[in-house]
Design an enzyme around this catalytic site. Structure first.
Site, mmCIF file in Angstrom:
data_model
loop_
_atom_site.group_PDB
_atom_site.id
_atom_site.type_symbol
_atom_site.label_atom_id
_atom_site.label_comp_id
_atom_site.label_asym_id
_atom_site.label_seq_id
_atom_site.Cartn_x
_atom_site.Cartn_y
_atom_site.Cartn_z
ATOM 1 N N SER A 153 38.497 40.005 42.571
ATOM 2 C CA SER A 153 39.845 40.543 42.791
ATOM 3 C C SER A 153 40.241 41.361 41.572
ATOM 4 O O SER A 153 39.664 41.205 40.488
ATOM 5 C CB SER A 153 40.854 39.406 43.003
ATOM 6 N N ASP A 154 41.224 42.256 41.737
ATOM 7 C CA ASP A 154 41.807 42.878 40.559
ATOM 8 C C ASP A 154 42.785 41.859 39.954
ATOM 9 O O ASP A 154 43.094 40.836 40.565
ATOM 10 C CB ASP A 154 42.505 44.192 40.907
ATOM 11 N N TYR A 155 43.242 42.149 38.791
ATOM 12 C CA TYR A 155 44.098 41.257 38.008
ATOM 13 C C TYR A 155 45.219 40.631 38.868
ATOM 14 O O TYR A 155 46.193 41.313 39.195
ATOM 15 C CB TYR A 155 44.704 42.091 36.891
ATOM 16 N N THR A 156 45.037 39.416 39.309
ATOM 17 C CA THR A 156 45.966 38.664 40.176
ATOM 18 C C THR A 156 46.208 39.299 41.553
ATOM 19 O O THR A 156 47.179 38.955 42.236
ATOM 20 C CB THR A 156 47.349 38.405 39.519
ATOM 21 N N SER A 157 45.336 40.197 41.990
ATOM 22 C CA SER A 157 45.624 40.894 43.255
ATOM 23 C C SER A 157 45.630 39.943 44.446
ATOM 24 O O SER A 157 46.310 40.201 45.439
ATOM 25 C CB SER A 157 44.653 42.039 43.502
#
Ligand code: BGC
Length: 770
Positions: free
Chosen positions: A310-314
């Site tokens: 995932s992207d940063y907390t996506s």
């Protein structure tokens, strides 16, 4: 009308299946540079991976999929400061308990060894940690920002800079980079244009593949100098409505599959074994919760076999999107959609065990995600040598090496685009008296670009330093800032006017600071900020010849005296050698050879804009100033001031007519086309001949022009060369109404031109299958 769907390329789906690896290699389906070494590394550990999965508790499996910021080696960035999860004692305890599988954005050989020791000596199952980092355009040696490098239209250069970045990264105890960003970007308001390869699909595809190969190398991922590439951000992140960062995207399936997805496919085909899911929602479904994107297309259609991060907390953001009820729900949706590894949020660690217990997530899905990550770790050689890249002697030898610094300067000068050069003002004479004016004249804080974490500040070369080093008499250079980037400087303009008084020529270094592009730096107007525009007006009033050096992370809409200056040069953010690289071009040691990867519009309000827009039912004549009831604005035509592919040389290149072998292409045949280019100028010219087509009649309307190939040719003064291309039917298709690639017979226009608005069209007919 008969059509022929084109088969997708050979499936690579067997990477993680139970089949023998060597059999896979024989079938030619190994998903990365298929070296025997890598294949053997994975095969050797296949049983160990299965034994580990059998031995792991559900908590340990969830922990393996938990990716946290590296609190031991962390360099906070403005976008991602170290949050509360980043306490070293807490993370050490998590590693011991098997509750973290990867760390990111820490570098350093020695500390890397110490962190890995915790996993290898103090955790129950001794699974090596994976270290990742945002190495976007260099680790310590900083190369031009990716958008600038795209202007070089040179896949080998992109390969070489990625390779050099990989060598430094791998030697700093980092195994994975979060690059390349392969988002096709067509709205210059969006800040992350700077990280990608511009507006064109073909150029994005080629550079995605070149960068993946560069990062991963040719010898296998377990090679000492290889790092795992991560194509990001899947998908359509750059299609944000209004150019607003993180915004919703909404588009047809044809646009998704025809424009935004191809570079991801190109990265996968080049062997990328990691994909990052995007922040945005696409047609109502957040990308990080999209089974269609992350499983059906990525794995089902393309045969991707690595892992999705995932992207940063996506994945946590599915809640804010209004797609998930709470963190647990978000974890369930993202994980079942195909996000294997969770970045920063900790949601997988927290919720996967109970989701498995309740049956909302299957144990098979959990094992599959763990298997993907462990197999990639094995491919990286981490099961053979968990301490790879932790030798401080090697780190010191390769990081910021002389060879890499030289490559940075070479890449820098090859990325500079000359837009205007009235009366051959450039190249400048090295013994001229020059006033170097503007906020970037002596600046070193804006040479790297926005995505640099570990550069060496002392190596940054300002324009002033680069100019003085190049000039016969360094004292003939006067420097004045004249203005701040976004605010005026007290007395700045007066000082600049004084500096200009004795000069033969004024060189103005203006544009955007590096903080004005990058993540979360969307702009409403893509213009030079007003205080700098005022400075340029004051300089123009002196009547002296004026060269504009634009610093920018996106295309800009040039206005007034900036637009009207005699010479305009696009210099982007060229990395640590910026001053030297620009001086190489400005003083003519290197003739400008780059071309725009993004169109510079007439006005900001034209955004989003790309050269490959459609004709519409009422195409406007770009040569008429006002034409009512046509597809255009009141204030400007629907063209660019400087289009995609545009860029001058110090020579003067004339194009002959398009020569075609025939005006018909057989369905299974090819068509040879050629153009003769002649340098009528007094300097050597590196010309980039571009082949565009337009499918005149199709079952779905097609772009007015689409780039299909390009070739570079070097011409001495007076020299002519015939540049030849061979086109085939597979290059002529598009995504049809049924969402598959199709090729349709019929009439095509073809240009061999210096840019997307140049040249005159020839025609040929693709003759359908009998
Ligand atoms: C960016 C990613 C980056 C990640 C980790 C996010 O904010 O969107 O491109 O890889 O942070 O730093």
């Amino acid at each position: 009308m008969k059509t022929r769907p084109v088969k997708p390329s050979a499936s690579r789906r067997n990477f993680l299946s139970g089949l023998g690896l060597l059999a896979l290699m024989g079938a030619g389906v190994f998903p990365m540079p298929a070296t025997a070494e890598t294949a053997r590394a994975v095969q050797r550990h296949r049983q160990r991976i299965e034994d580990l999965i059998a031995a792991m508790t559900v908590e340990e499996k969830a922990g393996q999929l938990n990716l946290l910021a590296d609190p031991f080696r962390w360099m906070p960035t403005a976008v991602n400061p170290l949050d509360g999860t980043g306490d070293p004692a807490r993370v050490t305890a998590l590693i011991r308990e098997g509750k973290v599988g990867s760390l990111f954005n820490g570098i350093g050989a020695e500390t890397g060894r110490r962190i890995q020791q915790v996993a290898m000596e103090e955790s129950r199952l001794k699974i090596p940690l994976l270290f990742a980092a945002d190495v976007i355009h260099g680790l310590s040696t900083i190369f031009p920002v990716p958008l600038a490098e795209a202007a070089a239209f040179d896949t080998h250069l992109a390969y070489r800079t990625a390779r050099a970045a990989a060598v430094e990264t791998a030697a700093s105890a980092v195994h994975q980079t979060y690059a390349p960003m392969v988002d096709v970007a067509r709205d210059q308001r969006w800040g992350r244009n700077v990280e990608g390869a511009g507006e064109d699909v073909l150029l994005n595809n080629l550079l995605a593949a070149a960068r993946v190969r560069g990062f991963q190398g040719e010898k296998g991922l377990d090679d000492r100098d290889a790092v795992l590439a991560t194509a990001k951000h899947m998908a359509a992140y750059s299609g944000a409505i209004g150019g607003v960062e993180y915004n919703t995207t909404d588009m047809s399936e044809q646009t998704l599959r025809g424009v935004y997805l191809p570079p991801f496919k190109a990265a996968v085909d080049a062997g990328a074994l990691s994909i990052m899911s995007a922040f945005n929602d696409v047609n109502g479904v957040p990308a990080s919760g999209s089974r269609k994107l992350l499983t059906d297309i990525l794995r089902g259609e393309w045969g991707f076999e690595g892992f999705v991060v995932s992207d940063y907390t996506s994945e946590q953001e599915l809640v804010a999107h209004g797609f998930a009820e709470d963190g647990r729900d978000a974890a369930r949706l993202a994980f079942n959609a195909g996000v294997d590894v969770s970045m920063v949020s900790g949601l997988y660690l927290e919720h996967l065990p109970s989701l498995v217990a309740s049956g909302e997530v299957s144990m098979a899905r959990l094992d599959e995600a763990v298997r993907r990550l462990l197999t990639t770790k094995a491919a990286l050689g981490l099961f053979d040598d968990p301490y790879r890249g932790t030798d401080p002697v090697r780190e010191k030898a390769v990081v910021g090496s002389r060879e890499h610094i030289a490559l940075s300067r070479e890449a820098g000068r090859k990325s500079v685009v000359l837009l205007k050069n009235d009366n051959q003002l450039l190249p400048l004479n090295k013994s001229q008296k020059i006033a170097l004016v503007g906020p970037f004249a002596d600046d070193v804080d804006n040479v790297w670009g926005p995505w640099t974490i570990w550069g060496a500040p002392e190596r940054r070369v300002s324009l002033e330093a680069g100019f003085r080093a190049a000039m016969t008499d360094p004292q003939a250079l006067t420097v004045a800032r004249g203005s701040g980037v976004e605010t005026p400087l007290d007395g700045g303009i007066e000082e600049a006017v004084r500096a200009a008084a004795n000069a033969d020529v004024i060189v103005l270094a203006i544009g955007e600071s590096q903080k004005m592009s990058g993540e979360a730096q969307s702009r409403t107007e893509i213009v030079v900020p007003a205080p700098q525009q005022a400075l340029v007006d004051a300089m123009a009033a002196t009547g002296k010849p004026m060269v504009i050096l634009l610093r920018n992370g996106r295309a800009l809409a040039l206005e007034g005296n900036v637009k009207n200056a005699q010479a305009i040069v696009v210099t982007w953010f060229l990395g640590e050698q910026m001053g030297n690289a620009v001086a190489d071009v400005v003083f003519g040691d290197h003739g400008p050879s780059a071309r725009l990867p993004v169109s510079f519009p007439h006005k900001s309000g034209q955004q989003p804009y790309s050269y490959d827009h459609k004709n519409t039912g009422r195409p406007a004549n770009p040569d008429l100033p006002i034409e009512e009831y046509k597809a255009r604005y009141r204030e400007t035509t629907n063209t660019a001031l400087y289009p995609f592919g545009y860029g001058l040389t110090y020579g003067e290149v004339a194009y002959g007519p398009v020569e075609m072998e025939s005006n018909q292409m057989a369905w299974a045949g090819t068509l040879d086309v050629a153009v003769t280019v002649t340098n009528q100028g007094a300097h050597v010219a590196e010309e980039l001949v571009q082949l565009y087509i337009h499918d005149r009649v199709a079952s779905l309307t097609q772009p007015g022009r689409l780039l299909k190939d390009f070739k570079r040719v070097t011409l001495r003064p007076g020299q002519s060369e015939t540049v030849r291309f061979t086109l085939n039917a597979r290059q002529l298709g598009f995504i049809g109404e049924d969402n598959t690639y199709r090729i349709e017979p019929g009439l095509f226009d073809l240009w061999l031109a210096p840019h997307a608005q140049g040249g005159s069209a020839a025609q040929f007919r693709l003759v359908g299958p009998a």
